[in-house]
Enzyme design. Structure first.
Site, mmCIF file in Angstrom:
data_model
loop_
_atom_site.group_PDB
_atom_site.id
_atom_site.type_symbol
_atom_site.label_atom_id
_atom_site.label_comp_id
_atom_site.label_asym_id
_atom_site.label_seq_id
_atom_site.Cartn_x
_atom_site.Cartn_y
_atom_site.Cartn_z
ATOM 1 N N CYS A 134 114.754 48.471 123.083
ATOM 2 C CA CYS A 134 114.455 48.313 121.656
ATOM 3 C C CYS A 134 113.188 47.491 121.465
ATOM 4 O O CYS A 134 113.217 46.259 121.526
ATOM 5 C CB CYS A 134 115.632 47.650 120.955
ATOM 6 N N CYS A 137 113.247 45.052 118.557
ATOM 7 C CA CYS A 137 114.070 43.848 118.771
ATOM 8 C C CYS A 137 113.325 42.858 119.661
ATOM 9 O O CYS A 137 113.347 41.659 119.431
ATOM 10 C CB CYS A 137 115.386 44.171 119.476
ATOM 11 N N ASP A 138 112.714 43.376 120.725
ATOM 12 C CA ASP A 138 112.212 42.489 121.786
ATOM 13 C C ASP A 138 110.693 42.447 121.908
ATOM 14 O O ASP A 138 110.167 41.646 122.692
ATOM 15 C CB ASP A 138 112.805 42.938 123.136
#
Ligand code: NDP
Length: 310
Positions: A134, A137-138
């Site tokens: 992701c 997300c990261d």
């Protein structure tokens, strides 16, 4: 034991749309959000192809609006994971978080799909240490660093594009000699100077002391041009598609050969009467938010017809 007319499992566009339609039809329903409340769209950035938003809409905002709309019309939306379900007798009985139970006359399964991994031991070894599925997300952790994205579809291009605005350099590792993504996404990726596409390339391993420091690649595998190549990277992002979240069903409804819920006819009814499926969990083909929302509507209408006839 608590009872409801219709249990909705999953909180993506399919689940929330089903909840909105059932509530507005006066049918009590309980929706359990699952592992990722709001589903896959909460992990993406701007969505430009969901009708009604001429400037695009953030995935997280779209899902929060859907949740709020479901709640506003009377749906009961709860955090919790359906860990087990018995579809062999009526009413159906589901276990929530391995502890409490709830019974329902009808069930709509809208559990979506999850990111696939290559299956390399190193993906486990470096989980949370440079391996991710992701980018939104990261990606933040890789500002001014070098990352690789595996895959050549729309997701991979979207992730690579997103990361290219944060990272110093982005490799795309593509096993075929071409991208599978739409023309618009390909163009976006090709226009970015810090994205380098490695075609005909597969990943065979990762290396690094504690965190990912690089990837072992093989190019033109199985041909006389075959060669090994190591690249230095800080992050390794998987974007090779998804697998349907049907493990908890343990074979209680018919699945296709890829594990998606099989729908017999033109409705959303599964192989079990009174159990309906909507969204990516039953859609190996389109996998679009708008299609998932549409199928959530269909599942709610099908469940209503079924419940009315009981
Ligand atoms: P896709 O199935 O479209 O693409 C998967 C990619 O990963 C392909 O390039 C595939 O290679 C590659 N791949 C699969 N398995 C492996 C493996 N074991 N090793 C190396 N590479 C592998 O998945 P996506 O998630 O990209 O897209 C799914 C659907 O969602 C599509 O319909 C897409 O159009 C849609 N989508 C739309 C978006 C939008 O419109 N904004 C955004 C994101 C997704 P190969 O080509 O060789 O099979």
């Amino acid at each position: 034991m608590e009872t409801t007319k219709c249990l909705i499992i999953g909180s993506g566009p399919a689940g929330y749309t089903a909840a909105i339609y059932l509530s507005r039809a006066g049918i009590s329903s309980v929706l359990y959000s699952g592992i990722q409340p709001g589903g896959q769209l909460t992990q993406t950035t701007t969505i430009e192809n969901y009708p009604g938003f001429p400037q695009g809409v953030e995935g997280f905002d779209l899902m929060e609006n859907m949740r709020q709309q479901a709640v506003n019309v009377g749906a009961e939306v709860r955090n919790g994971i359906i860990t087990d379900i018995d579809l062999s007798k009526r009413p159906f009985v589901a276990t929530v978080d391995g502890t409490s139970t709830i019974s329902a006359d009808a069930v709509i399964i809208a559990t979506g799909a999850s990111a696939k991994y290559l299956g390399l031991a190193d993906e486990q070894k470096y989980a949370g240490m440079g391996v991710s599925a992701c980018a939104t997300c990261d990606g933040f952790f890789y500002r001014k660093k070098v990352v690789a994205v595996v895959g050549g579809g729309d997701t991979a291009c979207e992730e690579a594009y997103y990361l290219s605005n944060l990272a110093k350099k982005v490799y795309m590792i593509v096993r075929k000699p071409y991208l599978r993504a739409s023309a618009a996404m390909q163009q976006r990726v090709n226009e970015k100077e810090n994205i380098e596409i490695l075609y005909n390339t597969n990943t065979v391993g990762l290396f690094g002391e504690q965190f990912v420091e690089g990837a072992h690649l093989v190019q033109f595998k199985g041909t006389d041009k075959e060669q090994m190549l190591d690249i230095d990277i800080d992050g390794f992002f998987l974007a090779i598609g998804h697998k349907p979240n049907t493990d908890f069903l343990k074979g209680q409804v018919a699945l296709d050969e890829q594990g998606y819920i099989a729908l017999g006819g033109i409705t959303t009814e599964t192989s079990v009467k009174g159990v309906f499926a909507a969204g990516d969990v039953a859609d190996p083909h389109y996998r679009q938010a708008i299609v998932a929302a549409g199928s959530g509507c269909r599942a709610a209408l099908d469940a209503k017809s079924y419940l009315d006839a009981l």
